[in-house]
Write a protein that holds these residues in place. Structure first.
Motif, PDB file in Angstrom:
ATOM      1  N   ASN A 187       1.946   6.302  -7.181  1.00 50.79           N
ATOM      2  CA  ASN A 187       0.771   7.000  -7.701  1.00 50.79           C
ATOM      3  C   ASN A 187       0.918   8.512  -7.614  1.00 50.79           C
ATOM      4  O   ASN A 187       0.627   9.233  -8.570  1.00 50.79           O
ATOM      5  CB  ASN A 187      -0.478   6.545  -6.933  1.00 50.79           C
ATOM      6  CG  ASN A 187      -1.736   7.259  -7.412  1.00 50.79           C
ATOM      7  OD1 ASN A 187      -2.058   7.268  -8.578  1.00 50.79           O
ATOM      8  ND2 ASN A 187      -2.436   7.883  -6.482  1.00 50.79           N
ATOM      9  N   TRP A 188       1.392   9.013  -6.490  1.00 53.22           N
ATOM     10  CA  TRP A 188       1.409  10.459  -6.249  1.00 53.22           C
ATOM     11  C   TRP A 188       2.732  11.141  -6.594  1.00 53.22           C
ATOM     12  O   TRP A 188       2.752  12.341  -6.883  1.00 53.22           O
ATOM     13  CB  TRP A 188       1.059  10.763  -4.799  1.00 53.22           C
ATOM     14  CG  TRP A 188      -0.397  10.598  -4.502  1.00 53.22           C
ATOM     15  CD1 TRP A 188      -0.996   9.589  -3.813  1.00 53.22           C
ATOM     16  CD2 TRP A 188      -1.457  11.478  -4.906  1.00 53.22           C
ATOM     17  NE1 TRP A 188      -2.361   9.783  -3.756  1.00 53.22           N
ATOM     18  CE2 TRP A 188      -2.669  10.930  -4.413  1.00 53.22           C
ATOM     19  CE3 TRP A 188      -1.499  12.655  -5.628  1.00 53.22           C
ATOM     20  CZ2 TRP A 188      -3.903  11.541  -4.637  1.00 53.22           C
ATOM     21  CZ3 TRP A 188      -2.724  13.263  -5.851  1.00 53.22           C
ATOM     22  CH2 TRP A 188      -3.909  12.709  -5.353  1.00 53.22           C
ATOM     23  N   HIS A 190       1.026   3.927  -3.104  1.00 60.13           N
ATOM     24  CA  HIS A 190       0.708   5.339  -2.816  1.00 60.13           C
ATOM     25  C   HIS A 190       1.846   6.246  -3.311  1.00 60.13           C
ATOM     26  O   HIS A 190       1.594   7.288  -3.927  1.00 60.13           O
ATOM     27  CB  HIS A 190       0.498   5.518  -1.314  1.00 60.13           C
ATOM     28  CG  HIS A 190       0.307   6.949  -0.901  1.00 60.13           C
ATOM     29  ND1 HIS A 190      -0.913   7.592  -0.970  1.00 60.13           N
ATOM     30  CD2 HIS A 190       1.194   7.885  -0.438  1.00 60.13           C
ATOM     31  CE1 HIS A 190      -0.778   8.845  -0.558  1.00 60.13           C
ATOM     32  NE2 HIS A 190       0.487   9.043  -0.226  1.00 60.13           N
ATOM     33  N   ASN A 217       0.827  -1.206   0.000  1.00 67.56           N
ATOM     34  CA  ASN A 217       0.000   0.000   0.000  1.00 67.56           C
ATOM     35  C   ASN A 217       0.864   1.260   0.000  1.00 67.56           C
ATOM     36  O   ASN A 217       0.588   2.225  -0.721  1.00 67.56           O
ATOM     37  CB  ASN A 217      -0.922  -0.008   1.222  1.00 67.56           C
ATOM     38  CG  ASN A 217      -1.818   1.217   1.256  1.00 67.56           C
ATOM     39  OD1 ASN A 217      -2.535   1.501   0.312  1.00 67.56           O
ATOM     40  ND2 ASN A 217      -1.764   1.953   2.357  1.00 67.56           N
ATOM     41  N   GLU A 218       1.933   1.239   0.801  1.00 72.88           N
ATOM     42  CA  GLU A 218       2.828   2.395   0.873  1.00 72.88           C
ATOM     43  C   GLU A 218       3.511   2.645  -0.461  1.00 72.88           C
ATOM     44  O   GLU A 218       3.602   3.790  -0.931  1.00 72.88           O
ATOM     45  CB  GLU A 218       3.893   2.161   1.960  1.00 72.88           C
ATOM     46  CG  GLU A 218       4.892   3.300   2.100  1.00 72.88           C
ATOM     47  CD  GLU A 218       6.025   2.990   3.061  1.00 72.88           C
ATOM     48  OE1 GLU A 218       6.862   3.876   3.299  1.00 72.88           O
ATOM     49  OE2 GLU A 218       6.081   1.842   3.570  1.00 72.88           O
TER      50      GLU A 218
END
Length: 1021
Positions: free
Chosen positions: A667-668, A664, A660-661
Motif C-alpha cells: 500500500n505505502w 501495508h 497485514n505486514e
C-alpha cells in the motif's frame, strides 16, 4: 521536523567521492585534447601536473570536483605513468587549494562550464521550487537538478549543498500551504471537511463495526458499467461537485498543479481514518482538500470512460445484430430477386418481343397492330410485380439498422442518461450544436420530444427520428443518436471537461500560448529544438534528403545492386528480407548452473546487493515514518505482484511475513513511480556494464523496439475492452513493453486492447533517462504517420515493420516533380502538403516542446488529438509532415538489407520478452486480476522488475565466468556463444517456489475432510 535523507549512505558516498574507473574508462576519461595538455606544460610542480589531469578526468566524467585526499591511487599511478613521472611525485598536501582552484577555473573554461555561483544557485532554486510544488519525490528532484546543471553547463556542487536547497524548498512549500489554508479556510469549510470523518448512517443509533466513514466510501471508484453502480457514481459526483465548489477558494490559494493534487490525495487514499486524524488540523485540511479535487477529476474521467465503453459496446452489438438480420434476410432477398427477374422476363421482355413481332408483321395494318399491342398491355399483372418490388425494397431498407438502435436504446439509456445529466461539457466550434442538444437533454431531465435540437444529426438520421406519414417523434432513437454523437465528440476533442485529468481541451496539455510567445526562444533552447525554428529551412533540408533517397533507391533497383527488390508487371514491388545466417555455436544455457535452480528470492537479493533497487521502493510520505519496512516484505511484494500470485495469497504461503505486514508494504511503498524507479535502477546498472554491449550492432547507435501482448482481465475494468479475437466473450488489455538490443527492458505500459499502440510509443521513448534510443522499431500496430512526425524532431529514427508496404503512399515535394526521371521504378504517389505544415508549424513546435520538456505525456495529448480529429488543422499538419519522414524511411527500408534485418532481429527480441513475461507470471500467466489501470501497471512493472533482475543476474554470472577463464581461447568461445544467443534465458531459475514434503509440514495441522480425520496416516511412507 525530522531531517529527511534524500540519498542512502552508500549513494551519498558514491556521489561525494571520485568515480572508480575500470581500465577502459580510465583510458577514456584521462584522454585529453592537445589544447588542454598544452596548458599543463607550464606547470613545474609534479603534484600540480598530476593533480591537474586527475581533476580534469574526474570532471569530464562527473562534472564535479573532488578533494585531493580522495583521489584514487590507481588514477594517480596512471597519470604519473602518462607524464613519465614517478608514482610518488603526487602528494595531496603539495597540491594546494589555491593551485587547485586555479586549475578548476581552467578546466571549466576549457569545457565551457560555469562555477556553481550565486546566479546558478538562484536558477536551480527556482527549478527546485517548481518541482517541490509538483510534489516530486526528493530523490527525483535531486537527480533532475544534476541533469539540469549539466544541461546548462554548470559545475555540480556537493551532496550537502544540493540537499539543503531541496529540503529548504520542500519545507518552505509545506509551510506556505499550511499558512494559506489557515488563512482561507472558513469555519463552514472546516465543518464540511470534518463531515467526511463521520460514519455513514445505518438506521441505528450507534455506529457499528460495518458502518464506514464518508471519506472511505469516496476513495474507491467502481470499474463497473452496471446501471446501479453508474447511478451511485453519478450521485457521488454531484456530492463531490458541491464540495469542490465550496472549497474552490482554498484550491485556488493552494495553487497546486495536477501532480501536487495527486500526491496529497494519494496520502489520503492510502491512509486510514486513524492515521489521518493523527495529522495537525491544517495539514489534514490540505490533504483532504486535494483529495476532494482529485476524486472529482477522477470520477468525471471514470464516468466518461463508462459512457465511451458502453456506447462503443452498444454500437458494436447493434451492428452485429443488423448483420445477423441481413444474413437471415439474404434468402428472402435472393428469392425476391429471382421472382423479380422472372417477372421481368415474362411481364416485360416477353411483351416487348411480341410487340416487336407485331410491329414487323407486314400482314397487319397499323390499326390491327395497335389493337393487338393494347390487348397485350391490358393482360399484364401489375399487382404481383408491385408486391415483389415492395418486398425487395423492404429487405434493402436502411431503417432496419435504425430499428435495431431503437430497440436496444433503453439498455443504453439506463447507463448513459445518468452520466450525461451530471457532466458539465465544454465544446469547441465544431461541437456547439451538439452541446446545445446535450444542455436541452439536461434541462428536460432526459424527457424530450420533437422540440429537441436536431441540427447535430446527419440528414439521414434527422429523417429517421420522424416516423411514418404523421412524422411521429422517436425519442429512443434520438437518444441513441445523441449518445453516439456525444461519444464521438469526446473522442475527437470537440467536447471537453474542465475538471478532468484525461479529457481536458488539447491546449490545456500543451505549453500555454502566452508562455510560448513570451519564452519561446528559451523553451526551444531548453528542449534542444532551435534548429527547427524555421519551417522553411526544415522543409528544404527534408526535400533534399527525400530526393536523394529516391535517387539512391531507384539507382540500386535499376542497376541490380538491390537483388531483393522485385517488380510486378503492374509496376508494384515486393521486397524480400533473408534471415540472418544462424551461427553454429554452443547453447548459452550450458554456461549457467545445470543442477541447481536458482530461487527467485536469491536472484532479487543478489541484484539488490549490486545496485540497491530496494532503496527506490520508498514510503509514499516524503518524511520519516515510525514503522520501518523490512526487506523481506519488499521482496514478497515484488514476487506477489510480479508473478501474478497476489499479495494475500503470497502472505499465506510465505513464512516469516504476515498478511497485514505485506499489505501495508504494498500500500505505502509500491506506487507506480517507485516500481518504475526500481526498474530504472537495475537498467542503469546493466547500462554501466561492458558485457551487454556485445549485442549492439553499432557502438554509436542503440536500437530499441516495443510491442504489446494481450491479457484477459478477470474483474470489472474500464481500462479493458472486449475483443472476440483475443478473449472470446471476455475483455482484456494490452501490456506494452520496450526493450533495447542488449535485452534491457526499460519501460512498460498497460492500456485497453482496443487502443492503438502508436499513441504510447512516444511515452516509452521519452520516459527513461537511462536508455537513449537512437532507432526504434515497432510492428504495424505501433505505426502511424503522426508518430513519424513526432519522432523526427525528438531525435529518434523511427523504423517500423509496416504490413503491406506496397500499399503505402509515397510523397514528394512539388518543386521536385520535374526532377523525376522516366526510368524510376519507385515513383511518388502524391505531393507533400507544404502549406498546411507551414501554417501550423508554430503549434506543432509547441506540441513537440511540451513533450520534450516532459510537461505532458504524448498519450495524454494524442487522446485529445487522434484519428477522430481528422478535421483538426494541427492533426492534418502533423500527418502531412509525417508523410515526408515516412517516405524517406520506406525508400531507405527498400534499399537497405541490413536495416531490414536489424528491424526483424530487434522485434524478435521483444517477442521473446513477451514469452518471458508469461514464464514469470506463474500465478496468472495470461490475465490481470487488477481492475484499475494504475494497479495493472504496477503489477506489470513488478513483472518487468523480476525479468530485469533475471537478465542482470545472467550478465553478472557470465561476466564472473569470463573473468575466471584462464585462456583467451576459452573466453573467445564463451563470448561467441553469448553474442549468438539471447541473454533472455530463464531455464535455470525457479519461479514456482519450493515444496516441503517433510513430515512436520505434511502432518502439522488437520486440513482433511471429516471423513478422513480417523485415517491412520502413520503408515504412509
Amino acid at each position: 521536523m525530522p531531517r529527511m535523507r534524500i540519498l542512502s549512505a552508500t549513494e551519498q558516498q558514491l556521489f561525494d567521492l571520485p568515480p572508480k574507473f575500470d581500465s577502459v574508462q580510465r583510458q577514456q576519461f584521462f584522454d585529453f585534447p592537445i589544447a588542454l595538455r598544452t596548458l599543463a606544460d607550464d606547470f613545474r610542480n609534479p603534484s600540480s601536473r598530476i593533480g591537474f589531469f586527475i581533476v580534469g578526468g574526474y570532471f569530464k566524467a562527473t562534472k564535479c570536483f573532488f578533494a585531493p585526499s580522495d583521489f584514487h591511487q590507481r588514477d594517480v599511478e596512471y597519470i604519473a605513468w602518462q607524464l613519465a613521472l614517478p608514482e610518488e611525485s603526487f602528494a595531496p598536501q603539495n597540491y594546494t587549494k589555491t593551485t587547485r582552484l586555479r586549475h578548476e577555473h581552467l578546466i571549466l573554461e576549457f569545457y565551457g562550464f560555469k562555477r556553481f555561483d550565486t546566479a546558478a544557485e538562484k536558477f536551480i532554486s527556482e527549478e527546485i521550487t517548481n518541482m517541490a510544488r509538483a510534489q516530486l519525490k526528493p530523490k527525483l528532484i535531486f537527480w533532475r537538478c544534476v541533469d539540469l546543471l549539466i544541461r546548462n553547463k554548470v559545475q555540480i556542487p556537493g551532496y550537502h549543498r544540493l540537499t539543503e536547497l531541496i529540503l529548504s524548498a520542500l519545507n518552505r512549500h509545506q509551510r506556505e500551504l499550511v499558512a494559506l489554508v489557515k488563512d482561507v479556510l472558513t469555519p463552514d469549510m472546516k465543518t464540511l471537511i470534518d463531515s467526511l470523518f463521520v460514519r455513514t448512517e445505518t438506521g441505528s443509533d450507534q455506529p457499528t463495526k460495518t458502518t464506514r466513514y464518508k471519506l472511505t466510501l469516496l476513495k474507491n471508484l467502481s470499474q463497473s458499467t452496471r446501471p446501479t453502480k453508474v447511478k451511485e457514481k453519478a450521485n457521488d459526483l454531484n456530492y463531490l461537485a458541491e464540495l469542490y465548489r465550496e472549497l474552490t477558494p482554498v484550491l485556488s490559494a493552494m495553487n497546486l498543479n495536477y501532480e501536487g493534487i495527486r500526491y496529497y490525495a494519494g496520502s489520503v487514499i492510502k491512509a486510514n481514518i486513524f492515521q489521518l486524524n493523527q495529522r495537525s488540523d491544517e495539514d489534514r485540511y490540505v490533504h483532504v482538500t486535494a483529495f476532494i479535487a482529485h476524486q472529482y477529476y477522477r470520477l468525471q474521467d471514470n464516468l466518461v470512460d463508462v459512457m465511451l465503453s458502453v456506447v462503443q459496446s452498444f454500437q458494436n452489438s447493434a451492428q452485429r445484430e443488423h448483420k445477423e438480420q441481413s444474413y437471415e434476410q439474404q434468402s428472402a432477398r435472393n428469392q425476391s430477386l429471382s421472382g423479380l427477374l422472372s417477372r421481368l422476363d415474362s411481364d416485360v421482355f416477353d411483351i416487348l418481343r411480341k410487340i416487336s413481332r407485331f410491329a414487323n408483321d407486314d400482314g397487319l395494318n397499323d390499326g390491327e397492330k395497335l389493337n393487338k399491342i393494347r390487348s397485350l398491355l391490358q393482360d399484364r399483372k401489375e399487382d404481383a410485380f408491385t408486391e415483389l418490388k415492395t418486398s425487395l425494397e423492404s429487405n434493402l431498407n436502411q431503417d432496419d439498422y435504425y430499428g435495431v438502435l431503437e430497440e436496444r436504446s433503453l439498455r443504453l439509456q439506463n447507463r448513459v442518461s445518468p452520466i450525461i445529466k451530471v457532466l458539465n461539457f465544454q465544446a469547441d466550434a465544431s461541437c456547439m450544436v451538439l452541446k446545445e442538444a446535450i444542455e436541452h437533454f439536461q434541462s428536460k431531465n432526459g424527457v424530450i420530444n420533437q422540440t429537441a435540437p436536431s441540427a447535430f444529426l446527419e440528414a439521414q438520421e434527422a429523417k429517421a427520428i420522424l416516423c411514418g406519414d404523421d412524422k411521429k417523434f422517436r425519442p429512443s432513437l434520438y437518444k441513441a443518436f445523441l449518445f453516439m454523437h456525444t461519444a464521438t465528440g469526446i473522442k475527437s476533442g470537440g467536447l471537453n471537461f474542465q475538471h478532468s485529468y484525461k479529457y481536458r481541451p488539447l491546449d490545456d496539455y500543451l505549453i500555454s500560448k502566452d508562455r510560448w510567445h513570451r519564452d519561446k526562444a528559451i523553451l526551444l533552447e531548453r528542449a534542444g529544438l532551435t534548429e527547427f525554428t524555421d519551417p522553411q529551412n526544415v522543409l528544404q533540408g527534408l526535400e533534399k534528403k527525400l530526393y536523394e533517397q529516391y535517387q539512391a533507391t531507384n539507382n540500386n533497383a535499376i542497376t541490380g545492386k538491390n537483388p531483393h527488390l522485385k517488380f510486378n508487371e503492374n509496376g508494384s514491388f515486393r521486397i524480400a528480407t533473408p534471415a540472418l545466417e544462424e551461427q553454429e555455436n554452443e547453447s548459452l544455457q550450458q554456461y549457467f548452473p545445470e543442477r541447481r535452480n536458482v530461487p527467485l528470492t536469491e536472484v532479487l537479493a543478489t541484484v539488490n546487493q549490486h545496485c540497491g533497487f530496494l532503496d527506490d521502493l520508498q514510503h509514499w510520505q516524503q518524511r520519516h515514518t515510525r514503522r520501518s519496512i523490512s526487506q523481506r516484505s519488499l521482496y514478497a511484494g515484488v514476487i506477489g505482484l510480479g508473478c501474478g500470485i497476489g499479495t494475500r495469497k503470497m502472505a499465506q504461503i510465505s513464512s516469516h511475513i504476515t498478511e497485514n505486514e505485506l499489505e501495508h508494504t504494498v500500500n505505502w511503498c509500491f506506487s507506480l513511480e517507485n516500481v518504475q524507479a526500481a526498474n530504472d535502477r537495475i537498467v542503469a546498472a546493466m547500462d554501466q556494464m561492458e558485457l551487454p554491449n556485445v549485442y549492439r550492432r553499432s557502438q554509436n547507435q542503440l536500437h530499441t523496439s516495443s510491442d504489446g501482448q494481450k491479457f484477459e482481465v478477470r474483474t470489472d475494468s474500464l481500462n479493458a475492452n472486449h475483443s472476440f479475437k483475443y478473449f472470446g466473450k471476455e475483455q482484456g488489455v494490452s501490456a506494452y513493453s520496450f526493450i533495447d538490443e542488449r535485452g534491457l527492458l526499460w519501460h512498460s505500459l498497460v492500456f485497453s486492447a482496443a487502443t492503438r499502440e502508436s499513441a504510447y510509443v512516444i511515452d516509452g521513448l521519452m520516459h527513461n533517462d537511462v536508455i537513449k534510443s537512437d532507432i526504434h522499431s515497432t510492428d504495424t500496430h505501433g505505426y502511424s504517420e503522426v508518430i513519424f512526425a513526432v519522432t523526427h524532431p525528438l531525435g529518434f529514427s523511427y523504423a517500423p515493420r509496416i504490413k503491406n508496404l506496397k500499399k503505402q503512399s509515397l510523397y514528394i515535394f512539388k518543386s521536385s516533380k520535374n526532377k523525376i526521371t522516366e526510368n524510376w521504378k519507385i515513383t511518388p504517389d502524391k505531393y507533400v502538403s507544404e502549406e498546411i505544415i507551414i501554417d501550423n508549424w508554430d503549434d506543432f513546435l509547441r506540441l513537440i516542446t511540451t513533450i520534450k520538456l516532459k510537461e505532458a505525456t504524448a498519450s495524454d495529448i494524442f487522446r485529445r488529438l487522434n484519428s477522430y480529429s481528422k478535421q483538426h488543422a494541427l492533426y492534418k499538419a502533423m500527418k502531412a509532415f509525417g508523410q515526408i519522414i515516412k517516405s524517406v524511411f520506406i525508400l531507405r527500408y527498400l534499399d537497405d538489407l541490413e536495416l531490414r534485418q536489424a528491424i526483424e532481429k530487434q522485434l524478435n527480441k521483444v517477442e521473446l520478452a513477451n514469452k518471458f513475461t508469461r514464464a514469470v507470471a506463474v500465478g496468472n500467466p495470461r490475465e490481470f486480476t487488477q481492475g484499475e489501470k494504475e494497479e495493472q501497471e504496477i503489477a506489470e512493472s513488478c513483472n518487468r522488475l523480476i525479468k530485469n533482475a533475471v537478465i542482470y543476474w545472467n550478465y553478472l554470472y557470465l561476466e564472473q565466468k569470463l573473468n575466471r577463464l584462464e585462456t583467451q581461447e576459452a573466453k573467445d568461445q564463451l563470448l561467441k556463444a553469448i553474442i549468438s544467443h539471447s541473454i533472455i534465458t530463464w531455464g535455470h531459475f525457479n519461479f514456482l517456489g519450493e515444496y516441503d514434503f517433510s513430515d512436520e509440514k505434511r502432518f502439522c495441522r488437520k486440513v482433511y475432510p471429516s471423513a478422513l480425520e480417523s485415517a491412520n496416516f502413520s503408515k504412509i511412507e
